[in-house]
Design an enzyme around this catalytic site. Structure first.
Site, PDB file in Angstrom:
ATOM      1  N   GLY A  48       0.764  -1.245   0.000  1.00 30.41           N
ATOM      2  CA  GLY A  48       0.000   0.000   0.000  1.00 30.41           C
ATOM      3  C   GLY A  48       0.791   1.288   0.000  1.00 30.41           C
ATOM      4  O   GLY A  48       0.344   2.295  -0.538  1.00 30.41           O
ATOM      5  N   GLU A 102       3.851   3.940   6.246  1.00 33.95           N
ATOM      6  CA  GLU A 102       2.619   3.167   6.018  1.00 33.95           C
ATOM      7  C   GLU A 102       1.651   3.959   5.150  1.00 33.95           C
ATOM      8  O   GLU A 102       1.700   5.189   5.115  1.00 33.95           O
ATOM      9  CB  GLU A 102       1.938   2.874   7.366  1.00 33.95           C
ATOM     10  CG  GLU A 102       2.151   1.463   7.878  1.00 33.95           C
ATOM     11  CD  GLU A 102       1.347   0.399   7.115  1.00 33.95           C
ATOM     12  OE1 GLU A 102       0.983   0.608   5.939  1.00 33.95           O
ATOM     13  OE2 GLU A 102       1.089  -0.664   7.712  1.00 33.95           O
ATOM     14  N   ASP A 103       0.759   3.256   4.482  1.00 31.78           N
ATOM     15  CA  ASP A 103      -0.284   3.951   3.724  1.00 31.78           C
ATOM     16  C   ASP A 103      -1.387   4.441   4.658  1.00 31.78           C
ATOM     17  O   ASP A 103      -1.829   5.582   4.586  1.00 31.78           O
ATOM     18  CB  ASP A 103      -0.875   3.050   2.619  1.00 31.78           C
ATOM     19  CG  ASP A 103      -1.339   1.688   3.130  1.00 31.78           C
ATOM     20  OD1 ASP A 103      -1.096   1.339   4.309  1.00 31.78           O
ATOM     21  OD2 ASP A 103      -1.957   0.941   2.346  1.00 31.78           O
ATOM     22  N   ASP A 106      -5.406   1.911  10.331  1.00 25.76           N
ATOM     23  CA  ASP A 106      -6.837   1.722  10.494  1.00 25.76           C
ATOM     24  C   ASP A 106      -7.102   1.374  11.970  1.00 25.76           C
ATOM     25  O   ASP A 106      -7.282   2.264  12.786  1.00 25.76           O
ATOM     26  CB  ASP A 106      -7.274   0.615   9.525  1.00 25.76           C
ATOM     27  CG  ASP A 106      -8.774   0.412   9.466  1.00 25.76           C
ATOM     28  OD1 ASP A 106      -9.515   1.369   9.690  1.00 25.76           O
ATOM     29  OD2 ASP A 106      -9.210  -0.723   9.182  1.00 25.76           O
ATOM     30  N   LYS A 134      -7.183   6.713  10.543  1.00 23.98           N
ATOM     31  CA  LYS A 134      -8.625   6.760  10.811  1.00 23.98           C
ATOM     32  C   LYS A 134      -8.811   6.742  12.324  1.00 23.98           C
ATOM     33  O   LYS A 134      -8.969   5.667  12.922  1.00 23.98           O
ATOM     34  CB  LYS A 134      -9.317   5.535  10.208  1.00 23.98           C
ATOM     35  CG  LYS A 134      -9.411   5.523   8.695  1.00 23.98           C
ATOM     36  CD  LYS A 134     -10.114   4.248   8.242  1.00 23.98           C
ATOM     37  CE  LYS A 134     -10.261   4.166   6.741  1.00 23.98           C
ATOM     38  NZ  LYS A 134     -10.725   2.825   6.306  1.00 23.98           N
ATOM     39  N   PHE A 155     -13.990   3.434   3.902  1.00 26.24           N
ATOM     40  CA  PHE A 155     -12.999   2.761   3.066  1.00 26.24           C
ATOM     41  C   PHE A 155     -12.548   3.662   1.916  1.00 26.24           C
ATOM     42  O   PHE A 155     -13.369   4.292   1.256  1.00 26.24           O
ATOM     43  CB  PHE A 155     -13.570   1.456   2.524  1.00 26.24           C
ATOM     44  CG  PHE A 155     -12.506   0.545   1.995  1.00 26.24           C
ATOM     45  CD1 PHE A 155     -11.755  -0.246   2.866  1.00 26.24           C
ATOM     46  CD2 PHE A 155     -12.236   0.500   0.644  1.00 26.24           C
ATOM     47  CE1 PHE A 155     -10.760  -1.069   2.379  1.00 26.24           C
ATOM     48  CE2 PHE A 155     -11.235  -0.341   0.152  1.00 26.24           C
ATOM     49  CZ  PHE A 155     -10.503  -1.122   1.024  1.00 26.24           C
ATOM     50  N   ASP A 162      -5.688  -0.186  -2.073  1.00 22.78           N
ATOM     51  CA  ASP A 162      -6.463  -1.066  -2.941  1.00 22.78           C
ATOM     52  C   ASP A 162      -7.796  -1.475  -2.333  1.00 22.78           C
ATOM     53  O   ASP A 162      -8.004  -1.438  -1.120  1.00 22.78           O
ATOM     54  CB  ASP A 162      -5.672  -2.342  -3.215  1.00 22.78           C
ATOM     55  CG  ASP A 162      -5.609  -3.242  -1.975  1.00 22.78           C
ATOM     56  OD1 ASP A 162      -5.132  -2.776  -0.931  1.00 22.78           O
ATOM     57  OD2 ASP A 162      -6.080  -4.397  -2.047  1.00 22.78           O
ATOM     58  N   ARG A 168      -5.095   0.665  -6.997  1.00 20.74           N
ATOM     59  CA  ARG A 168      -3.842   1.270  -6.514  1.00 20.74           C
ATOM     60  C   ARG A 168      -3.301   2.315  -7.485  1.00 20.74           C
ATOM     61  O   ARG A 168      -2.600   3.249  -7.095  1.00 20.74           O
ATOM     62  CB  ARG A 168      -2.764   0.199  -6.316  1.00 20.74           C
ATOM     63  CG  ARG A 168      -3.068  -0.832  -5.246  1.00 20.74           C
ATOM     64  CD  ARG A 168      -1.792  -1.623  -4.927  1.00 20.74           C
ATOM     65  NE  ARG A 168      -2.060  -2.877  -4.232  1.00 20.74           N
ATOM     66  CZ  ARG A 168      -2.223  -2.996  -2.914  1.00 20.74           C
ATOM     67  NH1 ARG A 168      -2.163  -1.922  -2.156  1.00 20.74           N
ATOM     68  NH2 ARG A 168      -2.435  -4.170  -2.363  1.00 20.74           N
TER      69      ARG A 168
HETATM   70  P1  IMP Z   1      -4.731  -2.019  10.609  1.00 25.94           P
HETATM   71  O1  IMP Z   1      -3.841  -3.147  11.003  1.00 25.94           O
HETATM   72  O2  IMP Z   1      -6.161  -2.220  11.030  1.00 25.94           O
HETATM   73  O3  IMP Z   1      -4.204  -0.661  11.048  1.00 25.94           O
HETATM   74  O4  IMP Z   1      -4.845  -2.054   9.039  1.00 25.94           O
HETATM   75  C1  IMP Z   1      -3.877  -1.580   8.256  1.00 25.94           C
HETATM   76  C2  IMP Z   1      -3.987  -2.094   6.836  1.00 25.94           C
HETATM   77  O5  IMP Z   1      -5.339  -2.364   6.389  1.00 25.94           O
HETATM   78  C3  IMP Z   1      -3.469  -1.019   5.924  1.00 25.94           C
HETATM   79  O6  IMP Z   1      -2.057  -1.092   5.793  1.00 25.94           O
HETATM   80  C4  IMP Z   1      -4.212  -1.295   4.641  1.00 25.94           C
HETATM   81  O7  IMP Z   1      -3.509  -2.225   3.869  1.00 25.94           O
HETATM   82  C5  IMP Z   1      -5.538  -1.874   5.075  1.00 25.94           C
HETATM   83  N1  IMP Z   1      -6.599  -0.823   5.074  1.00 25.94           N
HETATM   84  C6  IMP Z   1      -7.216  -0.291   6.147  1.00 25.94           C
HETATM   85  N2  IMP Z   1      -8.133   0.631   5.799  1.00 25.94           N
HETATM   86  C7  IMP Z   1      -8.099   0.689   4.441  1.00 25.94           C
HETATM   87  C8  IMP Z   1      -8.825   1.484   3.466  1.00 25.94           C
HETATM   88  O8  IMP Z   1      -9.678   2.336   3.771  1.00 25.94           O
HETATM   89  N3  IMP Z   1      -8.491   1.267   2.167  1.00 25.94           N
HETATM   90  C9  IMP Z   1      -7.550   0.360   1.778  1.00 25.94           C
HETATM   91  N4  IMP Z   1      -6.843  -0.383   2.651  1.00 25.94           N
HETATM   92  C10 IMP Z   1      -7.125  -0.225   3.974  1.00 25.94           C
HETATM   93 MG    MG Z   2      -0.675  -1.527   4.368  1.00 30.67          MG
END
Ligand code: IMP
Ligand code: MG
Length: 177
Positions: A48, A102-103, A106, A134, A155, A162, A168
């Site tokens: 990402g 990081e992208d 979440d 977020k 999202f 993606d 992407r």
């Molecule tokens: P976390 O572990 O819940 O913080 O999730 C992180 C990963 O989930 C990110 O690195 C993304 O790859 C994916 N992700 C979370 N939210 C989104 C979104 O809104 N769009 C696309 N990918 C997301």
């Molecule tokens: Mg990611």
């Protein structure tokens, strides 16, 4: 700007290319101040973050290295749950000033599991740069030091992010309609 479709879902324009570019310029400016006289290594988390990492890195003017990792999650055999493994991290981070890229953060789960492993390598410092966070979705104790945009708990796709592997290559960010 119009709605777009990625696979079965519709998305509406959210953040324009120019808006993203301007914000990344100011993140880079801050990094250039904070790391003056240092030589940080950027560790970009694939897939990402590849576009964000590239655009950010081009605007960094201090001496800097970049390396790319993938985080793979395995189901643990014990009650500890998932085990995150970094693939592709060849160099030692001992004594280095690390900026993890990081992208999006979440829930924060991925980084909350990976950061302790990174710290085992005893970097001189560790900061996190995330294009998006977020805040309303955050469940784990993870805080980015450089944040592009705090966004609502919806999202998003584009600019490296993606939906099921697609979207992407969209140059700007779109939000689920
Ligand atoms: P976390 O572990 O819940 O913080 O999730 C992180 C990963 O989930 C990110 O690195 C993304 O790859 C994916 N992700 C979370 N939210 C989104 C979104 O809104 N769009 C696309 N990918 C997301
Ligand atoms: Mg990611």
């Amino acid at each position: 700007m119009d709605k777009i479709r990625v696979l079965d879902k519709e998305f509406v324009p959210f953040l324009a290319e120019e808006t993203i570019d301007l914000r990344i310029s100011s993140l880079a400016e801050q990094i250039n101040i904070d790391y003056a006289g240092k030589a940080p290594i950027f560790i970009a988390v694939l897939n990402g973050s590849f576009i964000f990492a590239s655009d950010l890195f081009k605007k960094v003017t201090v001496a800097a290295q970049i390396s790319f990792i993938k985080l793979a999650s395995y189901k643990g055999t014990t009650s500890t749950g998932n085990v995150i493994t970094a693939i592709g991290l060849e160099e030692s981070l001992k004594g280095k000033d690390v900026i993890l890229v990081e992208d999006i953060i979440d829930t924060g789960k991925t980084l909350s599991e990976f950061i302790p492993q990174l710290l085992l390598q005893a970097p001189a410092s560790l900061r996190i740069a995330s294009l998006l966070t977020k805040p309303d979705a955050l469940k784990y104790d993870v805080k980015a030091d450089y944040v592009g945009f705090e966004i609502p708990n919806k999202f998003v796709v584009g600019y490296g992010l993606d939906y099921d592997g697609y979207g992407r290559n969209i140059p700007s960010l779109y939000q689920l309609a």
